[in-house]
Design a protein around this motif. Sequence first.
Motif, mmCIF file in Angstrom:
data_model
loop_
_atom_site.group_PDB
_atom_site.id
_atom_site.type_symbol
_atom_site.label_atom_id
_atom_site.label_comp_id
_atom_site.label_asym_id
_atom_site.label_seq_id
_atom_site.Cartn_x
_atom_site.Cartn_y
_atom_site.Cartn_z
ATOM 1 N N ILE A 128 12.692 -133.373 71.698
ATOM 2 C CA ILE A 128 12.863 -133.281 70.249
ATOM 3 C C ILE A 128 12.603 -131.851 69.773
ATOM 4 C CG2 ILE A 128 11.900 -134.012 68.023
ATOM 5 C CD1 ILE A 128 11.467 -136.801 69.363
ATOM 6 N N HIS A 129 11.586 -131.219 70.362
ATOM 7 C CA HIS A 129 11.266 -129.845 69.951
ATOM 8 C C HIS A 129 12.300 -128.839 70.451
ATOM 9 C CE1 HIS A 129 9.002 -126.294 68.942
ATOM 10 N NE2 HIS A 129 8.999 -125.904 70.206
ATOM 11 N N ARG A 130 12.608 -128.862 71.745
ATOM 12 C CA ARG A 130 13.450 -127.836 72.342
ATOM 13 C C ARG A 130 14.946 -128.060 72.137
ATOM 14 N NH1 ARG A 130 11.355 -123.467 75.347
ATOM 15 N NH2 ARG A 130 9.275 -123.322 74.508
ATOM 16 N N PHE A 131 15.403 -129.294 72.153
ATOM 17 C CA PHE A 131 16.838 -129.556 72.076
ATOM 18 C C PHE A 131 17.306 -129.971 70.686
ATOM 19 C CE2 PHE A 131 15.844 -130.417 76.622
ATOM 20 C CZ PHE A 131 16.496 -129.318 77.143
ATOM 21 N N GLU A 138 6.920 -131.497 62.128
ATOM 22 C CA GLU A 138 7.843 -132.627 61.977
ATOM 23 C C GLU A 138 7.621 -133.666 63.071
ATOM 24 O OE1 GLU A 138 11.664 -130.252 60.005
ATOM 25 O OE2 GLU A 138 11.506 -130.415 62.187
ATOM 26 N N ILE A 139 7.401 -133.188 64.275
ATOM 27 C CA ILE A 139 7.164 -134.115 65.391
ATOM 28 C C ILE A 139 5.829 -134.825 65.203
ATOM 29 C CG2 ILE A 139 6.835 -134.279 67.888
ATOM 30 C CD1 ILE A 139 8.676 -131.785 68.115
ATOM 31 N N ARG A 148 -1.738 -130.068 66.812
ATOM 32 C CA ARG A 148 -2.306 -129.498 68.037
ATOM 33 C C ARG A 148 -1.923 -130.344 69.259
ATOM 34 N NH1 ARG A 148 -2.943 -124.884 69.528
ATOM 35 N NH2 ARG A 148 -2.922 -125.329 71.702
ATOM 36 N N THR A 149 -1.903 -131.656 69.111
ATOM 37 C CA THR A 149 -1.525 -132.547 70.215
ATOM 38 C C THR A 149 -0.061 -132.334 70.587
ATOM 39 O OG1 THR A 149 -3.168 -134.183 69.515
ATOM 40 C CG2 THR A 149 -1.400 -134.962 70.955
ATOM 41 N N VAL A 150 0.782 -132.180 69.588
ATOM 42 C CA VAL A 150 2.207 -131.941 69.839
ATOM 43 C C VAL A 150 2.386 -130.625 70.586
ATOM 44 C CG1 VAL A 150 4.425 -131.464 68.733
ATOM 45 C CG2 VAL A 150 2.989 -133.328 67.889
ATOM 46 N N ILE A 151 1.668 -129.599 70.146
ATOM 47 C CA ILE A 151 1.744 -128.297 70.824
ATOM 48 C C ILE A 151 1.308 -128.432 72.279
ATOM 49 C CG2 ILE A 151 0.744 -125.956 70.898
ATOM 50 C CD1 ILE A 151 0.662 -126.075 67.790
ATOM 51 N N ASN A 152 0.247 -129.166 72.514
ATOM 52 C CA ASN A 152 -0.229 -129.374 73.885
ATOM 53 C C ASN A 152 0.819 -130.093 74.725
ATOM 54 O OD1 ASN A 152 -2.686 -128.088 73.555
ATOM 55 N ND2 ASN A 152 -3.766 -129.968 72.972
ATOM 56 N N HIS A 153 1.483 -131.104 74.152
ATOM 57 C CA HIS A 153 2.532 -131.822 74.887
ATOM 58 C C HIS A 153 3.668 -130.866 75.284
ATOM 59 C CE1 HIS A 153 1.423 -136.019 75.083
ATOM 60 N NE2 HIS A 153 1.103 -136.049 73.789
ATOM 61 N N VAL A 154 4.072 -130.014 74.362
ATOM 62 C CA VAL A 154 5.175 -129.085 74.643
ATOM 63 C C VAL A 154 4.762 -128.096 75.733
ATOM 64 C CG1 VAL A 154 6.601 -127.224 73.695
ATOM 65 C CG2 VAL A 154 6.259 -129.330 72.385
ATOM 66 N N PHE A 155 3.564 -127.523 75.614
ATOM 67 C CA PHE A 155 3.124 -126.557 76.617
ATOM 68 C C PHE A 155 2.882 -127.216 77.968
ATOM 69 C CE2 PHE A 155 2.656 -123.829 72.993
ATOM 70 C CZ PHE A 155 2.926 -122.574 73.504
#
Length: 173
Positions: A128-131, A138-139, A148-155
């Motif tokens: 959802i973030h990258r594509f 928003e996520i 912060r949790t969303v950022i951790n998931h992406v990283f």
Amino acid sequence: MAILSHSFTHLYGSEKNRLKRFIARIVGNNTTADDLVHDAFSKLIDASGKQQIREPSAYLTRAARNLALNHLRHIQQGVEITVDEQVYHAMADRKASPEMELLYRQELRRLLTALAGLPQRRREIFIIHRFEGASYSEIADRFQLSRRTVINHVFNALDDLDLALGPDFLQFP
């Protein structure tokens, strides 16, 4: 009166090569001559919709001559850039070779396999973030998570993909 399609086809077949030779003598380039022949026929079609053309062959010759002279004038003025025919044919095609297409497809399969190996939530958030281009906020709202949790998931997804794909991913010779 517009030129009928069957008479236009006949005219094109009978005049195309003559016009190409005529233009090529003026501009000195067969590739440009091909383009200008098509432009001359395009002018004939446009004009035939507005008026009756009694001598289409003569009209084409005049249009071809004018287009060729305009082309030369544009070159002198720096409006057009000419490329020698040998250089033109030696230039690389932008389309990927069949070998490169195969390599790209293999790398895409590797990426999809690595994405499928991610934990479901991490994969969803990463995609959802990258594509889809959604922001972290928003996520977070969509999944009812902290930003912060969303950022951790992406990283973490990036780290997992880096490990799964290795340093040679998309490194072609």
